[in-house]
Structures are given as C-alpha cells and as structure tokens.
Design a protein around this motif. Structure first.
Motif, mmCIF file in Angstrom:
data_model
loop_
_atom_site.group_PDB
_atom_site.id
_atom_site.type_symbol
_atom_site.label_atom_id
_atom_site.label_comp_id
_atom_site.label_asym_id
_atom_site.label_seq_id
_atom_site.Cartn_x
_atom_site.Cartn_y
_atom_site.Cartn_z
ATOM 1 N N LEU D 2 0.735 -1.115 -0.136
ATOM 2 C CA LEU D 2 -0.088 0.030 -0.200
ATOM 3 C C LEU D 2 0.759 1.266 -0.060
ATOM 4 O O LEU D 2 0.358 2.064 -0.868
ATOM 5 N N ILE D 6 0.730 4.748 -2.864
ATOM 6 C CA ILE D 6 0.316 6.029 -2.612
ATOM 7 C C ILE D 6 1.434 6.882 -2.117
ATOM 8 O O ILE D 6 1.448 7.909 -1.998
ATOM 9 N N ASN D 13 1.419 15.719 -1.684
ATOM 10 C CA ASN D 13 0.928 16.257 -0.405
ATOM 11 C C ASN D 13 2.074 16.743 0.594
ATOM 12 O O ASN D 13 1.827 18.005 0.969
ATOM 13 N N TYR D 130 -13.343 23.025 -2.471
ATOM 14 C CA TYR D 130 -13.238 21.623 -2.845
ATOM 15 C C TYR D 130 -12.965 21.419 -4.234
ATOM 16 O O TYR D 130 -13.137 19.928 -4.600
ATOM 17 N N MET D 132 -10.580 20.146 -7.034
ATOM 18 C CA MET D 132 -9.161 19.427 -7.001
ATOM 19 C C MET D 132 -8.516 19.568 -8.333
ATOM 20 O O MET D 132 -9.129 19.692 -9.392
ATOM 21 N N GLN D 263 1.280 7.862 11.380
ATOM 22 C CA GLN D 263 1.175 9.352 11.178
ATOM 23 C C GLN D 263 1.698 9.921 12.395
ATOM 24 O O GLN D 263 2.217 11.115 12.506
ATOM 25 N N GLU E 217 -7.276 -1.392 9.526
ATOM 26 C CA GLU E 217 -6.092 -0.514 9.979
ATOM 27 C C GLU E 217 -6.481 0.647 11.131
ATOM 28 O O GLU E 217 -7.733 0.821 11.096
ATOM 29 N N ARG E 220 -3.040 6.428 14.122
ATOM 30 C CA ARG E 220 -3.238 7.075 15.281
ATOM 31 C C ARG E 220 -2.493 8.171 14.648
ATOM 32 O O ARG E 220 -1.564 8.188 14.183
ATOM 33 N N ASP E 227 -1.919 17.849 8.442
ATOM 34 C CA ASP E 227 -2.380 17.276 7.162
ATOM 35 C C ASP E 227 -2.906 16.114 7.047
ATOM 36 O O ASP E 227 -2.247 15.127 7.750
ATOM 37 N N SER E 229 -4.197 14.380 4.356
ATOM 38 C CA SER E 229 -4.364 13.811 3.146
ATOM 39 C C SER E 229 -3.759 12.684 3.097
ATOM 40 O O SER E 229 -4.408 11.666 2.353
ATOM 41 N N ASN E 230 -2.556 12.211 3.554
ATOM 42 C CA ASN E 230 -2.132 11.000 3.556
ATOM 43 C C ASN E 230 -3.126 9.932 4.158
ATOM 44 O O ASN E 230 -3.377 8.846 3.674
ATOM 45 N N ILE E 231 -3.516 10.274 5.381
ATOM 46 C CA ILE E 231 -4.366 9.382 5.863
ATOM 47 C C ILE E 231 -5.619 8.936 4.842
ATOM 48 O O ILE E 231 -6.318 7.850 4.777
ATOM 49 N N LEU E 233 -5.480 9.269 1.840
ATOM 50 C CA LEU E 233 -5.023 8.205 0.511
ATOM 51 C C LEU E 233 -5.143 7.016 1.058
ATOM 52 O O LEU E 233 -5.380 6.086 0.310
ATOM 53 N N ARG E 234 -4.725 6.605 2.314
ATOM 54 C CA ARG E 234 -4.605 5.328 2.951
ATOM 55 C C ARG E 234 -6.191 4.641 2.788
ATOM 56 O O ARG E 234 -6.494 3.574 2.394
ATOM 57 N N ALA E 237 -7.298 3.709 -0.540
ATOM 58 C CA ALA E 237 -6.638 2.732 -1.005
ATOM 59 C C ALA E 237 -7.025 1.505 -0.496
ATOM 60 O O ALA E 237 -7.338 0.308 -1.469
ATOM 61 N N ARG E 238 -7.633 1.309 0.777
ATOM 62 C CA ARG E 238 -7.895 0.377 1.507
ATOM 63 C C ARG E 238 -9.476 -0.028 1.234
ATOM 64 O O ARG E 238 -10.163 -1.046 1.382
ATOM 65 N N ARG E 257 -12.585 17.696 5.799
ATOM 66 C CA ARG E 257 -12.572 18.434 4.774
ATOM 67 C C ARG E 257 -11.428 17.521 3.682
ATOM 68 O O ARG E 257 -12.075 17.484 2.350
ATOM 69 N N GLN E 260 -13.639 14.883 2.090
ATOM 70 C CA GLN E 260 -14.877 15.501 0.934
ATOM 71 C C GLN E 260 -14.055 15.906 -0.354
ATOM 72 O O GLN E 260 -14.609 15.392 -1.373
ATOM 73 N N GLN E 261 -12.672 16.433 0.051
ATOM 74 C CA GLN E 261 -12.029 16.910 -1.222
ATOM 75 C C GLN E 261 -11.867 15.757 -2.057
ATOM 76 O O GLN E 261 -11.846 15.804 -3.317
ATOM 77 N N ASN E 262 -11.449 14.679 -1.504
ATOM 78 C CA ASN E 262 -11.214 13.398 -2.163
ATOM 79 C C ASN E 262 -12.161 12.565 -2.405
ATOM 80 O O ASN E 262 -11.847 11.542 -3.228
ATOM 81 N N ARG E 263 -13.471 13.155 -2.447
ATOM 82 C CA ARG E 263 -14.630 12.363 -2.577
ATOM 83 C C ARG E 263 -14.840 10.819 -2.109
ATOM 84 O O ARG E 263 -14.759 9.953 -2.875
#
Lengths: 321, 245, 236, 291, 413
Positions: D2, D6, D13, D130, D132, D263, E217, E220, E227, E229-231, E233-234, E237-238, E257, E260-263
């Motif tokens: 994974l 990404i 990002n 919103y 992109m 994270q 998954e 934490r 940010d 965004s990465n969360i 993204l995961r 992907a999952r 946010r 929502q941005q990433n739908r």
C-alpha cells in the motif's frame, strides 16, 4: 549590606519558611508555595547550566519528564517505592543530561543552536512517550493514590517541607558552585571559553558535567511533580511549556546568582496570581496582563531582579573595546 | 624547551604562517617581533593548540604537542595570554586569577589565596575585588599575565602585554617579567614596544608576512635593515640612516 | 584657513574608565593630517567617537559649519565625513560590486555610476573581482575595497584608520602613493597610523597620541626629525 | 504494498504542506539572519494574521487571496513597530531578554485573541475549497496548489528584494557587519525594524494562503512554530532558498515518514533530521546567505 | 429581577483576597458575611478557559453559569430559605497542576462543591485535590475510567465513562448493521493520540473482531496534525466499509475536509466521541461533510422542552449548543438538587446527598440517577446522526428523534 545583616535576614527567611504552613491555614497558599518552591528548585537546576555555565537550554522538560516517567514507571510497573524513585529520577535525568550534553557539546553547539537542539530533544521524547506502550502512550500514567509518608504522598504540607528542603539543598549547591573549583571553571567557560581553555580548563568535560548535574536535579523535580499530582502524560512531561516555565524563573530572577531562581519564581508566580485577581475571570485577559508585565519587567530590569538586589558587579562589558 | 619546526598555518587561501621555526631555551626570555599582521599571534595559537598547524610540529619539554587541545597543552605547563585581552568580565580580579590557580590547586580557598599573592606580585593588590570588566586596558593586560602565571607554567607566552601601556607602566612591567623568569618560568613574548624588547630579551625572532626573516640578539636584529624596513615600511632604513647620519 | 574638522577636548571611553582624556585636533580642507600612536593609544576610540559610533563623554566635534558631537553616524556620513575603519569592515557576504554600491547608500547616490567607474579606475584590481564575495579577497584587496567604498560617498574628509595594517611593504608603498594622489585630487585626509615614517612622508601635519592624549604635534617634516619620536618608536 | 501505491501522491501532499512551512519559515529566517534573534512571537503573529484574514472574509467579504497585499502591508507595520519600539527597546541587546520579550509578546497576543474572539475554531469556505487540481499522479486541492505556487512566488520576491535592491543589500550588510554598515550611513535600527517588518509581512501573506485550507483558533500558532524553527535550521539560518527547500523537505519527510512509520511518528522524522543537522552541519543545508 | 442576563450572581474572586492574605481568606470563607439579606451558596465552576482546551472549557463554564441563573430564577435553594447560588469561576489553564491549585483556592473561598473540569487529565488532579478537603466534586466531562475507580468518596461523575461509551457505540453499530442486512464488514479507525482516542482504539481493536468486523487498519495521529491527506489516501486505497474517527474538533475539521475533497465513498462514518459530528458548528459550516455522519457521544434529550429552551438561549448568545454546555448545565442542576436535599452547605452532607441522589430533572437521555463508587449508573451516551443539516438522536431507541440512515446512499456525501 553587612554580612551580619545578611545572615540575620537569611535566618529570618528560613524561620518564616519553616513556620509558614503552621501559620497559613490556607491550603491554597500552601499549594501556591509548593509550586513556587518547586519552580525555584527547577530554576536553580537550570541556573547551574544556564546561569553559571552560560548554556541556555530550551528543553529542560527533557530531564523533568524523564525523571517523572522513570519514577512513575518504576512504581506502577515494578512496585518500586517512590522514595527510591527520587534517586532513580536523578539518575535518569542525569543520564539523559549526560547523553544530550555529550552529543551537543561534542559537536561544539553553542548559543541558539544549543537551545534549539535541546528543544528538539524534548520534542523527540514527547513524540516517543506518546507512541510507546510503557509510558502509557497518550493516556499517560496514573500513580496510585496511597496517602502517607511511606509512599511519598505526605499531603500538601509534607510536600511543602520536602520541596523546601530541596530548595535549601539547591541554594547550598549553588553556593558551593560559586565557591569551588568546578564552579569557578564553569563560570570561566561561560565568560570566555578560549581564555578558560588557555588556562587548562577542559570546557567540554565541564559542560557535560554541568548538564548532567542539572539534568539530575531536574529529574528529581519531575519525580516530585508526579508524586504530587499522581498523573503524568507526554505533553505535561515533555511539552515546551514546562521548559519555558523553568527557564523563565532564573532569567527573571537573575542569571548565575544563588538567589535569582528563588526570587524569580516568587515574582513570576506572584505576578501570575496577581494578574488573575486584578484582571478577573474573563478567559485570557489575565494572561495578556502577565505577558505585558513580562515585557515591562525586562524593559526596566535588564539584569533580572537579582541585579537590583545585589551589589552591581557586572559592569557593562565594552562591546567594541 | 619549546621548539616549533616548519609550522605552516593557512586560512582559506591566506597563508598566515609559513614554514616558521623557533626555539626557546629553558630559563630564557625570547621575543618574537614583527609588524602587525605578520602572523605572530597565529604562530602562538598554533603552538598552544588553538589552531591546528597545517604542517610542521611543535615539541614542548621533549614531547610532541602538535594538535593537542589547548587545555591539555596548558596542563603540561605551556600557557599563553591573549593580545586582545579576554577577561572573565563578570568575575572579580581575584576570581579571574583563581581560575588559573585552579589548574594545580583544587582547593578554593587556597586558589583564592594564591590569586591574591600573584595579584600583589603584579601590582594589582588594590584591585582584587574589582570586576574584571571595570579594569583599564593596562589593568586587563596585567590580569592576562597574572592568570597565566597562576597556573604555575613552565613556559609562558605573552602576547603584546605592553601594547597600550604608557612608558611608566612599561617600566613597571619589565622588571616583573624578568622576575617571572628568575622565579623559574621561561618567557616567550610578542612585543611591539622595542624599548622593552631590547631591555628584556636575550634572543629575538622576527616574523614578517608569516616568514621568519631574522633571529639573533636584540642588537644584531635591530641593526639589520630588513628588520627596520619590515617595521617602519619600505625605505625607512635609508631614511633613518640619512637622518641619523 | 578654517578647519574642516575640528575636535576639541574629546573625552571618551567604554565602560567606566575613559580612554581619551581630552584630545584636540583639526584638519583643514585639502590637508593630509597624520594621527600617530602605538596600539591601544586611543586612536580608534578617537575615530569612532568622531564618526558618531559612540557618544563622546565630553568635548566638541564640528565638521564644516555643523556641530556633530551628538549626531548619529548616518547624519555624519550624509555630511561627507567618511571613515575607512581599521580592519576594513567590508561586507564579507556581499560582492565587491555590492560593497561599492552600498558606499553610496547615504551620500553620492546621484553620481553612483560615475563614481563607481572612477573607483574601478583607481583600483583596477577590484574590477577583476567585481562578482567575488568581499570576504574572499586578500587583505590588500579588502583595503582597496574599503577605501573605494568610502570614495563612493564623495567624502569631504576621509578618515583612514591604519590603511597599511597587514599589507606587504610593496602594497604599503602603493597605499601611501594612492593616498597622496587622492589628496592631490583635492580630498582632505586624516591618516591614523602606526607606520610613522611613511605617514610623515606624505602628511602635511601630524599629531602623536599616547594614552589618550596628544603628546606631540606639528609639521610633519619637523616631527620626522624629532629624536623623541624615534626613541619612542624604535627604542634607539 | 500500500505504501508504495500511494507514495507519489503522498510526496505531492508533502510538497504542498511543505510550501506552507516554508512560508512561515521565510519570515523567521529573515529575522534570525539579520537580527540574530529567535522570535518566539512568530507563531502568535501568524495566529493574529489568520484572524485578520478570517475577519476580512467574514466581516468585509474579502476573498483571502485578494486580502493578501492588504494584510501583508498591515503586518509589515505591526512587525516594524514591534521591533522598533518594543523588542529593540526592551531587550537591551541581550539574547536572554529577547527571549523573554518575544515570549511575553506571544503570551499577550495569544490570550488577547482568546479574550476577544473566544477559543472557537473557525474556518472559512471559498468557492474553490473543494475543487481539485488533477496532476495525473495526484489530486491536489486548489487552495493548496495556490499556496504552493504563491509560496514559490513570495520566496522569489523576497530573494529578489534581498539580492537586487539597495534595501536588500543594506539588510545583508547589517546582518554581517553592523559597524561597517553604520559607516556607510545605514541606520541599523531602521534596517532591523524593516527586516522584522518584512518577516511579519510574509506571515500576513502566509495567513491568507493558509486559511482556506486550515482553521484559526487562538492557539493555532503553536501548530506551526516548532516546524518553522526546524525548517529554518534545516535550510540554514538566514537563507531564503534554504527555507524554501527546507520547508519542502520537511513537508515531504513528515508526509512520507507518516506513511511508513505511522502518522504519529511521522513528526519524529522532522526532529531527528533537525537534531542530526544541528550536530553535524549546523550551518544548514544551504549555509547561510545572511548570517 | 431575574432576567437571564443578570450577572450579579457571578461573584468574582476579588483583589481583596490577595492583599489581605490567608487570614482574610479565612474570614471570607465564613458564610453570610457582608451579605446578611440574601443567603448565598458558593459553588466552584472550574474549567480550562485558557490554553489548548479553552474552547471546551469556555463552553462548559457557560453551561454551568446558565444553570445557576436558572436555579436562582426558580427561587434558589428552597430548603434553605431561597438561598441563591453564586458561581466562583476558576481557570485550570488546560493544566492539571493549575487545576489542582484552583481547587484549593475555591475551597478557601468557601465553595460548597465543584463542578468541572472538562478534561480527563485535569479531572484526575482536581478530584484528588478536592478529596483532601472532602469537597464534593462533580465531574462534568472526563471519560477516563480511572477518575472514578480510585475510591475518592467526594468524586461523582454524572456522565458515562469510556467503557460504557464503547459498549453503547458497539451495541448500536451491530444493531444498525444488522438492520441494514450487514453491509459493513471492514473498518478503519482514525484516532487522536491522547487518552480518549487511544483508549478507544484499544478497546475497539479487542471488541470489533468478536462482533464480526475486520479492523483493516488503525491510524493514530498526533495533536495537532496539520495534514490529513495521507490518511485519506490510505483510506482510499483500502476502501473500508466504515470509518471510525475519534478526534478533537480541529483535527476532525481537517479530516472531514480532506475526505470530502477526495470524494471518499464509504458506507458510513461512525465516530465515537468525535470532535465534529455532534457539533452544530460543524454541521453548519461543513453541511456536506457532516451529512449522515453518526457519532456516539454525550447528547441532550431532545424530547424535553427544557433542553430546547436551553439550546435557544445558548444560540441567542451566539454560541453553539455543544455537549460541554448541557453536561455542565445538568451537573449544576444535580448539585443544586443535592444541596436542596441536604438542607445544608456542609460538605459532608452535600456529599452524602449526592451519593444518594436520584436526580431526574436534567436534560440528558439518562436512566435513573444512581451513584456507585461515584459513577452514575444511569448515564449513557447516545448515537446521533446528521440528517438534513440537523443532529438527530438515533439510539437508544427510546430517546430517538430520528431513524438511522445506513448505509449511506451512493452518491451522497
């Protein structure tokens, strides 16, 4: 001030300090005194390194938190008696201090760079304490409530006397520093490292010793904190807040002076309390007052309060002589 | 006792000291002279561990001390003073000197007592409790010497301790330096005040543009035109010769 | 001839003890005046107080028709009293070109391009180094740059503090020749030097400072023959 | 795996995040480079700027991107005044006093905001919040894409000012050689205040770029201030290129570190780099142009 | 004389105290001095109104203060001759040690009991400090279970603890999932690092598999996280069926946010003690992101007129009606009820009255009040869902004001 008068004043303050809990029936003022003295003690620990040694640490939470966690973990996980936590905290704080000093002084860090690296060390420990299981991670650690002297939970008055004893010990220690080879060489390094080296002073070894000592003292403060509040979490232990609070004390009081940290802590805590009482309950407004007070104090007392009280020994050093 | 051999020190492209050698015999007073910027102070620094020489070696008391740390060299008994005085400004004169005394004396009271004695020897007895930052230039120069002496050195390197002193003060310090030597400490000094160099030193080295251009007794050296020129500028020798003629 | 720069009874110092004990000196337009003295005699303290870097304790400094005793350096520079300090004080992180341009920061901005060319003609070596950081120049080149930077401000009086310091004899020679030339072009110069013989050779008048006091003064030629001076500087 | 699927978008990002860090660090690095002081009020000044941007939007209906020059100008004045009449006067040129003064200012500003605006977390929505931008390898929200481009632009503008103007030369001259600067007639106190003002003006601009994709509350400054210090050290104190590259590097480190270490530990990477750099190369990756 | 904005009852710790010192404080603590006409009863209102927790602390303070206004408007403590309550406001500055010091101050100023202090970490310190004075302490918010398991007889928690919250959340999750024909199998947990988020995640990781869910998954994140965004993204992907977030408001806003941005399309977002989904502010500012999000959290009983009245009053002040407000409000009512029954300001009497409380005049969807070891057994959290820009209560069924919409219809949100 004559030596006699000085001694008389000291004696009177000592008596007053000892008698304080008997006179003050107020739990609030006892706790106020406890906190003030605890930070006077922690400030003195910082003063050893920062005031006498001239190495400004922005990360004393590193030692405070390590001492606090060491004792709390030993107690909750291994059932160690918290009295033994005190030397353990000293050991842990000292060891971390030694390591931090070894790393930063070996590579010749000074001034802002040293300050920033200590800040970063504390942050690393904060993040780690949040992540690893044996510190209880973000949940923090709870020390069981077992009131009584046996478990180092003697109640506010007992704590007051313990921290008072620590403050006296730290004052004595600072006095020793001012009157020993170690201290003389440390101050020489602060004033001028090259000149000290020319006189055979091993500045590196000295600074490492100073930070280890300072760390050990601070660690003990952390243990006491945890015993008093019975709870510690990563941002309490390693957050920048505690580092800043520790370093404010001697700077306001007077760097590299025996009584500077004590005076500084009293003034800061009194100012903070005064600000609350004057400015009232609206959130924030008393801290605005406190912040402004800090600026004003520096504006008019550039050498700290001790600079006012003691004979002015530090004449302006010419900047371009 | 001290021997520097072919010492070279560069800073970036600038060669501050180039292949310079000198020798100091035990019990002597030796002077190192040369115009400003000749590299005298750099050579001192290279011998006492403050700069690591790029090449060449320094031996002291029969041992190679090239590249040792300053405090290690000081512990062996080779101590320098600074041309630009470096007092511990916030400390008193007594405390300043005691830092030096602590090199051999761990006891605080004893070190302070020794500091007092040395201060008196250097005529600073009345300034003992004064903060070093409040001293005059002359006082600071003396303090430099006093601190270094307090370490009980075998060899002391004095860097322009007379610069900025008036003739009376110079007349005072000359016998002090001689007394230091008589008490068993060898002296190597950088000096501009030729009067003092002439009176004090048994041997003189002349450094110019990083190179050793002359050595000998003070009289021999002062007689050599290249020395006079190095000092007073090009053409000075002739001009002086013509004036004195 | 009225004095361009006139300093009367200047007392100054750092910290508690004065370094200057009442120095009096003047420079007339078109003159080269040498201020001689050994290291630590107080010459740089004198300069720095005249130029407003420090506030003098007592005494009076006037330049042209203005009392500049309590002025700040920016205003003194604006009037045309420019110091080329000891140790050059060039901006090591700036290029040679930038150093020179900054010379005209407060004064001489209108003729900056012309003066820039003029300085490069005076110091052809600087032209080769225009893009180089000043910190990487040799000592002699830095000295030229410092003087060039001073000239960019169209000085009415240039104070040169130890311009020969650390230069090779050949360069020293060049330096003094240059000072003489600049003076011939009409520039008044206060030359603060340890290099007695060469300074006296080009100066009109000279002062000798010892321990913060002027101990000798007079025509340069007279002083050069004074045995007291020779004894003081050579111990002979 | 994974993580590798990404990896590219997460690097993107990191870059957009890093651009924000760089913006906050630019002012800090200028102030450090010229005045050699660590400005602890930087975070709370950012917070104040975010509130200003928020109220410009909520009260005056001003789009944050349009408010940018206005806020930059206003915060320039704030910074200039702070340095000239508060920090410079109160600190007496001593490092420990600068620390106390900037700390005091920071406590005062932060709590004044708390008193005036309450502790509410506030956000704004812009028409493009919103939307992109599709880069092929990754989708980037418009506010962050704009932030990224503007960060580059502001860094370039600063660089130009510092490198190509008389003011910039004076600033650099003061940074390294105060005595020399005085002798060419530069008013050093004025230049100090100008530098502080410019450093603060950048915060005004940064706030306008940050607000559409972030939030504002009285303690929001603390979210960025430690990272900004890290960026400044990484890039070399006083170096703009360094702050820009350092910011981007820290952003990517945090992002990719978070991807592989979790994270929470992602931020550890920042400080480990920070410490390693301080120990082994304290001049930062780019040395330093100013300091 | 009892209009809602009457602030005269809010007593400020005055500057006399600091000047007069300890002796004066002793005198001040004596009841009735200087106020012979209307007897007053001082109650401590202790919250972190500055520092990191200032928002929640401020909200809670507001709730408690409004409760005091209401109690006084209704005639005060009737069993004590209509004695009025007087709030002693205190600020814990988001720090346990300051909170504990404030407890002492309140005790000396004559507080009969304390309501506060919003956060778990602070509550651990303040309850203990209050215990030293045998001062009753009602914990309004602070879910960590250790608060009531240390045997402090002065400590009462009106709201539910963490274990109960997780139980309720899971019970309802199973229920709605079963009702919808078990569309949800896989779960991702996104939680903040401190006490409540981490505690939650640990328990969920134990319990969810037993209930037939697969935890893909657990992520934490730090506070603050800048940010998300990465969360996201995961998560993309999952592709989990369900996201369970547990974070503070600031982080929740950024998270929502980014989702929502990433739908991001999942069958649902089921938050536990989430920062946003049961916040009117969030619903108003992020209507799309909030749509159909469920949250297991503290919530008021929407069927009671008093709750809606209170909601309107709070909103009229320009504030949002958050859980801090109504929990602190209810806790203050609970205290007033205990004083009423104790007929005394004696701390022991009030403690005893609290311990035996059967208080029911609150605005929470709770069962009968019954304290066991200081924990209210009747307390329970509820599950809410954002529907049509409003927050509906969907579980427990007996309090529900709406039916769950689950799974989220495709294309919505």
């Amino acid at each position: 001030m004559s030596a006699w008068l000085q001694r008389a004043l000291l004696g009177a303050s000592l008596l007053a300090a000892l008698a304080f809990p008997l006179v003050a029936e107020s739990g609030f003022w006892i706790k106020f005194a406890f906190t003030t003295l605890l930070f006077a003690y922690l400030g003195q620990a910082w003063n050893i390194l920062g005031g006498y040694g001239g190495q400004f640490s922005f990360g004393h939470a590193l030692f405070f938190g390590t001492g606090a966690y060491a004792a709390a973990i030993a107690q909750t996980a291994f059932g160690l008696n918290p009295w033994l936590g005190l030397p353990l905290g000293a050991l842990a704080g000292g060891a971390v201090g030694w390591a931090a000093g070894y790393l930063s002084f070996r590579y010749g860090l000074r001034g802002s760079y040293f300050a920033l690296v200590t800040l970063a060390f504390a942050e690393v420990f904060r993040i780690l304490a949040n992540a690893v299981p044996f510190t209880g991670a973000g949940v923090g650690l709870f020390v069981p409530l077992q009131p009584g002297w046996a478990q180092l939970q003697p109640g506010p008055i007992g704590f007051y006397y313990i921290v008072l004893a620590l403050v006296f010990a730290s004052l004595w220690f600072a006095w020793r520093i001012e009157n020993s080879r170690f201290g003389a060489q440390l101050m020489a390094v602060r004033e001028n490292e090259a000149a000290a080296a020319a006189l055979g002073v091993d500045a590196y070894a000295l600074k490492v010793r100073a930070i280890a000592l300072s760390g050990a003292m601070t660690g003990v403060g952390g243990v006491l904190y945890v015993q008093f509040y019975l709870y510690i979490d990563p941002s309490l232990a390693y957050g920048p807040g505690i580092s800043v609070e520790i370093l404010l004390v001697p700077i306001i009081g007077g760097l590299g002076t025996i009584f500077g940290p004590l005076i500084g802590s009293i003034v800061l805590h009194a100012a903070s309390e005064l600000a609350r009482r004057i400015m009232g309950d609206a959130p924030g407004i008393h801290l605005v007052f406190y912040g402004v007070l800090l600026v004003v104090m520096v504006r008019f007392l550039p050498d700290g309060l001790a600079g006012l009280l003691r004979r002015k020994r530090k004449a302006e050093v010419p900047r371009n002589a | 006792m001290l021997e520097a051999r072919n010492v070279t020190k560069r800073f970036g492209g600038l060669v501050a000291v180039s292949n310079a050698s000198l020798e100091v015999a035990a019990g002597s007073i030796v002077a190192l002279i040369g115009p400003n910027g000749a590299g005298k102070t750099t050579l001192f620094a290279a011998m006492t561990g403050f700069h690591k020489p790029d090449s060449g070696s320094v031996t002291f008391d029969g041992a190679d001390i090239t590249g040792l740390q300053p405090h290690e060299i000081a512990r062996r008994g080779l101590v320098r003073t600074f041309q630009i005085v470096q007092p511990f400004g916030a400390l008193s004169v007594r405390e300043n000197i005691a830092v030096g005394a602590h090199l051999r004396e761990p006891n605080r009271a004893a070190a302070l007592a020794r500091a007092g004695e040395i201060a008196i020897r250097l005529g600073m007895g009345n300034m003992l409790d004064q903060p070093a930052a409040t001293l005059t230039v002359a006082g600071r120069k003396r303090l430099e010497v006093a601190r270094a002496l307090a370490t009980s050195p075998k060899l002391i390197l004095l860097d322009e301790v007379m610069a900025g002193l008036n003739p009376t003060e110079i007349d005072e310090i000359v016998p002090i330096i001689r007394a230091v030597r008589d008490a068993g400490t060898t002296v190597l000094l950088i000096e501009h005040v030729m009067r003092a160099v002439m009176r004090l030193s048994e041997r003189v080295y002349v450094l110019n543009q990083g190179r050793m251009i002359a050595e000998g007794t003070p009289q021999e050296v002062a007689a050599r035109p290249e020395v006079v020129e190095a000092y007073l500028g090009h053409g000075a020798a002739q001009r002086i010769a013509s004036v004195s003629a | 001839m009225s004095a361009l720069l006139s300093v009367q009874d200047l007392v100054a110092g750092y910290g508690p003890a004065p370094v200057l004990h009442g120095a009096t000196l003047d420079v007339a337009a078109g003159e080269i005046v040498a201020l001689l003295g050994s290291n630590g005699a107080g010459k740089s303290t004198f300069n720095n107080n005249v130029c407003g870097l420090y506030r003098a304790w007592a005494g009076r400094v006037s330049f042209g028709d203005d009392d500049i005793t309590a002025s700040d350096p920016a205003r003194i520079v604006a009037r045309g009293l420019i110091q080329v300090p000891e140790g050059r004080r060039v901006f090591p992180n700036l290029s040679v070109r930038e150093n020179l341009l900054l010379g005209a920061y407060r004064r001489g901005h209108a003729n900056r391009a012309r003066n820039f060319e003029h300085v490069l003609e005076t110091f052809p070596r600087l032209r080769e180094r225009l893009a180089q950081a000043a910190g990487t120049l040799s000592g002699g080149e830095q000295q030229m740059l410092a003087i060039g930077r001073g000239l960019m401000a169209e000085p009415r009086l240039l104070i040169l503090d130890e311009p020969s310091l650390g230069l090779s004899p050949l360069l020293v020679e060049e330096m003094f020749a240059l000072i003489e030339r600049l003076n011939k072009e009409g520039l008044a110069v206060l030359l603060v030097e340890q290099n007695v013989v060469q300074s006296l050779a080009i100066a009109h008048r000279a002062y000798v400072m010892e321990n913060g006091r002027i101990v000798l003064s007079g025509q340069a030629r007279t002083l050069a023959d004074d045995p007291a001076l020779r004894k003081a500087y050579l111990g002979m | 795996m994974l993580e590798f699927q990404i990896l590219l978008p997460s690097i993107v990002n990191g870059l957009t995040l890093g651009a924000v860090y760089a913006l906050v660090a630019l002012g800090l690095t200028l102030i450090y480079g010229v005045l050699h002081i660590i400005n602890f009020a930087h975070g709370s000044l950012l917070m104040a700027a975010l509130y200003a941007a928020f109220f410009a939007h909520a009260g005056l209906g001003l789009d944050p991107y349009l408010a940018m020059p206005l806020l930059a100008a206003a915060f320039f004045v704030v910074g200039y005044a702070l340095q000239r009449w508060v920090i410079g006067k109160a600190s007496h040129g001593k490092d420990q006093n600068v620390l106390l003064v900037t700390l005091g200012i920071s406590i005062a500003i932060e709590n004044l905001a708390l008193y005036l605006f309450r502790a509410d977390t506030r956000t704004i929505e812009t028409p493009i919040s919103y939307e992109m931008l599709d880069l092929g390898i990754a989708l980037v929200p418009y506010p962050r894409a704009i932030g990224f481009a503007a960060a580059l632009g502001i860094a370039a503008l600063l660089w130009w000012t510092i490198e190509r103007t008389d003011l910039g030369r004076a600033i650099r001259a003061v940074a390294k050689e105060r005595q020399g600067a005085k002798l060419v007639g530069i008013d050093v106190d004025h230049v100090f205040a100008l530098s502080f003002g410019i450093g603060t003006a950048v915060l005004g601009a940064a706030a306008c770029l940050l607000l559409p994709s972030f939030y504002v509350s009285p303690s929001v400054g603390n979210v960025f201030v430690l990272v900004a210090f890290t960026v400044v050290v990484l890039g070399g104190m006083g170096s703009f290129t360094g702050a820009l590259v350092g910011g981007l590097a820290i952003g990517v480190t945090e992002s990719v570190g978070g991807l592989f270490l979790g994270q929470q530990l992602g931020q550890l990477g920042i400080f480990v780099i920070f410490i390693a750099l301080l120990l082994f190369r304290p001049t930062g990756l780019f040395g330093s142009r100013l300091a | 004389m009892t209009n809602a904005n009457d602030k005269r009852t809010v007593h400020k710790l005055d500057r006399r105290a600091v000047l007069a010192g300890a002796a004066a404080i002793g005198a001040l603590a004596a009841p009735g001095i200087g106020r012979a006409q209307t007897p007053t009863i001082k109650v401590g209102v202790l919250h972190p109104v500055t520092g990191a927790l200032a928002f929640s602390g401020g909200q809670a303070r507001q709730g408690a203060v409004l409760a005091i206004e209401d109690i006084n408007a209704r005639g005060g403590i009737r069993s004590m001759g209509g004695a009025r309550l007087e709030a002693l406001l205190a600020d814990a500055q988001s720090r346990p040690d300051v909170g504990a010091a404030e407890v002492d101050k309140l005790n000396e100023a004559g507080a009969v009991a304390i309501v506060g202090p919003f956060a778990s970490g602070i509550a651990l310190a303040t309850t203990q400090a209050a215990a030293r004075h045998n001062l009753p302490h009602i914990v309004d918010v602070g879910v960590v279970d250790q608060i009531v398991t240390r045997g402090l007889s002065n400590t009462f928690r009106f709201g539910p603890g963490l274990a109960t919250i997780v139980d309720t959340a899971l019970e309802n999750l199973v229920r709605i999932n079963d009702q919808a024909g078990k569309p949800t199998k896989t779960v991702m947990i996104v939680h903040e690092e401190s006490a409540f988020g981490s505690g939650m995640a640990t328990t969920l990781n134990q319990r969810l598999p037993q209930l037939g869910f697969e935890v893909m998954e657990t992520i934490r994140h730090a506070n603050p996280t800048r940010d998300f965004s990465n969360i996201v993204l995961r998560i993309q992907a999952r592709k989990p069926d369900l996201i369970i977030p547990s974070n503070y408001y600031d982080e929740y806003v950024l998270f929502a946010r980014a989702l929502q941005q990433n739908r991001v399309q999942t069958k649902g977002i089921y938050s536990i003690l989430g920062g946003g989904a049961s916040s009117y502010r969030f619903v108003k500012e992020f209507p799309q992101a909030a749509d159909l999000v469920m949250d297991c959290n503290h919530w008021f009983d929407p069927r009671k007129a008093a709750s809606l009245a209170l909601k309107n009053r709070i909103e009229a002040q320009g504030l949002y009606f958050t859980y801090e407000v109504f929990l602190a409000y209810s806790c203050m009512l609970l205290l007033a009820d205990a004083i009423e029954r104790a007929r005394s300001t004696d701390k022991a009497a009030v403690t005893a009255a609290l311990a035996s409380s059967t208080f029911s005049d609150h605005i929470m969807p709770y069962g009968p009040t019954r304290f066991v070891n200081g924990q209210n057994q009747g307390a329970r959290p509820v599950v809410t869902q954002v529907q049509q820009r409003d927050i509906k209560l969907i579980f427990p069924v007996e309090f529900a004001s709406g039916n769950p919409v689950f799974p989220r219809p495709v294309g919505r949100g």
